[in-house]
Design a protein around this motif. Structure first.
Motif, PDB file in Angstrom:
ATOM      1  N   THR A  80       3.225   8.846   3.731  1.00 15.67           N
ATOM      2  CA  THR A  80       2.847   7.279   3.005  1.00 15.67           C
ATOM      3  C   THR A  80       3.734   6.719   2.968  1.00 15.67           C
ATOM      4  O   THR A  80       5.026   7.148   2.123  1.00 15.67           O
ATOM      5  CB  THR A  80       2.426   7.429   1.911  1.00 15.67           C
TER       6      THR A  80
ATOM      7  N   THR B 212       5.755   2.923   0.969  1.00 11.71           N
ATOM      8  CA  THR B 212       5.180   1.815   0.188  1.00 11.71           C
ATOM      9  C   THR B 212       5.948   0.692   0.713  1.00 11.71           C
ATOM     10  O   THR B 212       6.453   0.912   0.454  1.00 11.71           O
ATOM     11  CB  THR B 212       5.024   2.456  -1.798  1.00 11.71           C
TER      12      THR B 212
ATOM     13  N   THR C 116       0.221   0.486   1.082  1.00 11.09           N
ATOM     14  CA  THR C 116       0.753   1.759   1.193  1.00 11.09           C
ATOM     15  C   THR C 116       0.374   1.948   2.694  1.00 11.09           C
ATOM     16  O   THR C 116      -0.582   0.876   3.165  1.00 11.09           O
ATOM     17  CB  THR C 116       0.831   2.517   1.278  1.00 11.09           C
TER      18      THR C 116
END
Length: 463
Positions: free
Chosen positions: A126, A128, A134
């Motif tokens: 993931t 950001t 995200t």
């Protein structure tokens, strides 16, 4: 000979440069973007009609990743991009991202310079972004499924199963026809090559001076017939050049007969794009033209003084051998990412490529500005693009009609194997078909068979 020697020198230098990228192999395992300042360069062939679209979406990308700075250079045509990068690779000066065709990537990979994308695509990490949102670093299953399958799978056509490119914008071939003429004479649009022969014969009866069909690309025609007949053309592994076989000789002999009946011409034989015959309203003309979907505006006749058109253009899928094995060629640029000693450059390049290729809005705007086909199916979710397609017609909105046909035949697209020498095969079958169409006499079949043998020799032992 001079061109061959230049290519041989480039190949030698690229193969000698494999050591240049040995240390970059670690970049094949994606790491998280660390937010550092990164400059990436993008070589393309965009003209002034397309760069404003790119500029807009670089700005959008920078809202998400303000420390990734993207610059781009328009480098002439596709071959110019290939030639420049081939030289730059030898000194480690290649860009981060570039427009590419499969044979270009095969050439660059003599130096192992292109970054395989599998680990990037499959990453579930993931990321950001600057706005606090995200995203998955790789592609979600939904994003993978959204790509038109043949466009996406082109990135794996290199014989080793690895993914080296992402589709950017595409085109194909379509059948343009004079709908006004067809309707007036009760002629049905041909869906098979057998029907095409019948339609050509009918048109010659109505207009004996006509050349019913123009086909722009001899290479595309030959390769597409191989695909439709499921007959060998080339292979990325083992023996590369496989096109000298009975099935292929037979369809060439058939088209030779059509040519000698005055049914068709091609770009090389006509001496120009066959759209010139198709859009003509006086003298010798054609009533069908097979050409690029991206060139639809050139297949529309000049408007009359009142803004109307001399005839309405119809667009359809090219004829097929069988409805059970529909095949239409996939063309247009993909993008590849080059290895760099700084893994953050490769990561940043992937994030930018992913942003452009999966963005519905970018794909929609770029398609409308370029005439090329979007590479993702969800582009119809863009309201402006949906309105664009809804206006499709054979006059002012012929580009929308062309794109609409392309999207409707998405399950028929194919790409050919890519290897060093695949562009030579393409050149040779184009020359082969042009040469064979004009052959005549009692020994025409023998001449055609000899021409096939010569074309194979030219592929294997280029002069």
């Amino acid at each position: 000979m001079k061109k061959f020697l230049s290519l041989l020198m480039a190949l030698t230098m690229l193969m000698a440069c494999t050591a240049c990228f040995g240390s970059a192999e670690s970049a094949s395992d994606p790491a998280a973007y660390d937010g550092s300042e990164v400059n990436i360069t993008f070589y393309n062939t965009m003209g002034s009609n397309l760069t404003p679209v790119l500029d807009t979406y670089i700005e959008e990308f920078n809202k998400l990743y303000p420390n990734i700075h993207v610059s781009y250079t328009s480098v002439g045509g596709y071959d110019d991009v290939r030639d420049q990068i081939s030289k730059e690779i030898t000194v480690g000066g290649q860009p981060n991202i570039a427009y590419c065709y499969p044979d270009h990537v095969a050439l660059y990979n003599l130096a192992r310079a292109v970054q395989p994308l599998d680990a990037y695509i499959d990453s579930t990490a993931t990321i950001t972004r600057a706005d606090g949102t995200t995203e998955t670093f790789g592609l979600t299953q939904e994003q993978k499924d959204d790509f038109i399958s043949a466009y996406y799978e082109e990135g794996r056509q290199y014989g080793d199963g690895l993914m080296y490119t992402m589709p950017f914008s595409k085109s194909t071939e379509v059948l343009y026809y004079d709908k006004t003429f067809f309707d007036a004479n009760g002629i049905a649009v041909p869906t098979t090559w057998e029907e095409m022969e019948q339609v050509c014969a009918k048109i010659k009866e109505i207009d004996p001076e006509s050349i019913p069909l123009g086909y722009d690309s001899e290479a595309n025609w030959f390769i597409t017939m191989c695909e439709q007949y499921q007959s060998p053309y080339t292979s990325a592994t083992g023996d590369h050049f496989l096109f000298n076989n009975e099935t292929n000789r037979e369809f060439v002999k058939k088209f030779n007969e059509w040519y000698n009946k005055g049914y068709l011409t091609t770009q090389k034989l006509y001496g120009a794009y066959t759209s010139g015959l198709f859009t003509a309203t006086t003298g010798v003309r054609s009533y069908m033209s097979i050409g690029s979907s991206a060139g639809s505006k050139y297949q529309r006749p000049a408007a009359n003084a009142d803004g109307s058109y001399p005839f309405e253009v119809g667009i359809a899928t090219i004829p097929q051998v069988s409805s059970d094995n529909r095949k239409v060629i996939s063309q247009g640029p993909s993008v590849c990412i080059f290895k760099k000693n700084n893994p953050q450059e490769v990561i940043a390049s992937w994030l930018f490529v992913k942003f452009l290729t999966t963005s519905v809005d970018f794909q929609a705007e770029f398609s409308m500005a370029s005439g090329y086909v979007p590479v993702i199916k969800s582009v119809t979710d863009n309201a402006v693009y949906a309105d664009f397609l809804a206006q499709a017609d054979g006059g002012d909105y012929v580009a929308a009609l062309s794109t609409k046909v392309c999207l409707e035949q998405a399950d028929a697209y194919y790409t050919s194997p890519a290897f060093v020498g695949s562009s030579t095969a393409r050149d040779q079958v184009a020359a082969l078909l042009s040469k064979c169409l004009t052959m005549s006499g009692a020994d025409a079949d023998a001449q055609i068979e000899a021409a096939f043998e010569d074309a194979i020799d030219e592929c294997e032992y280029p002069n």
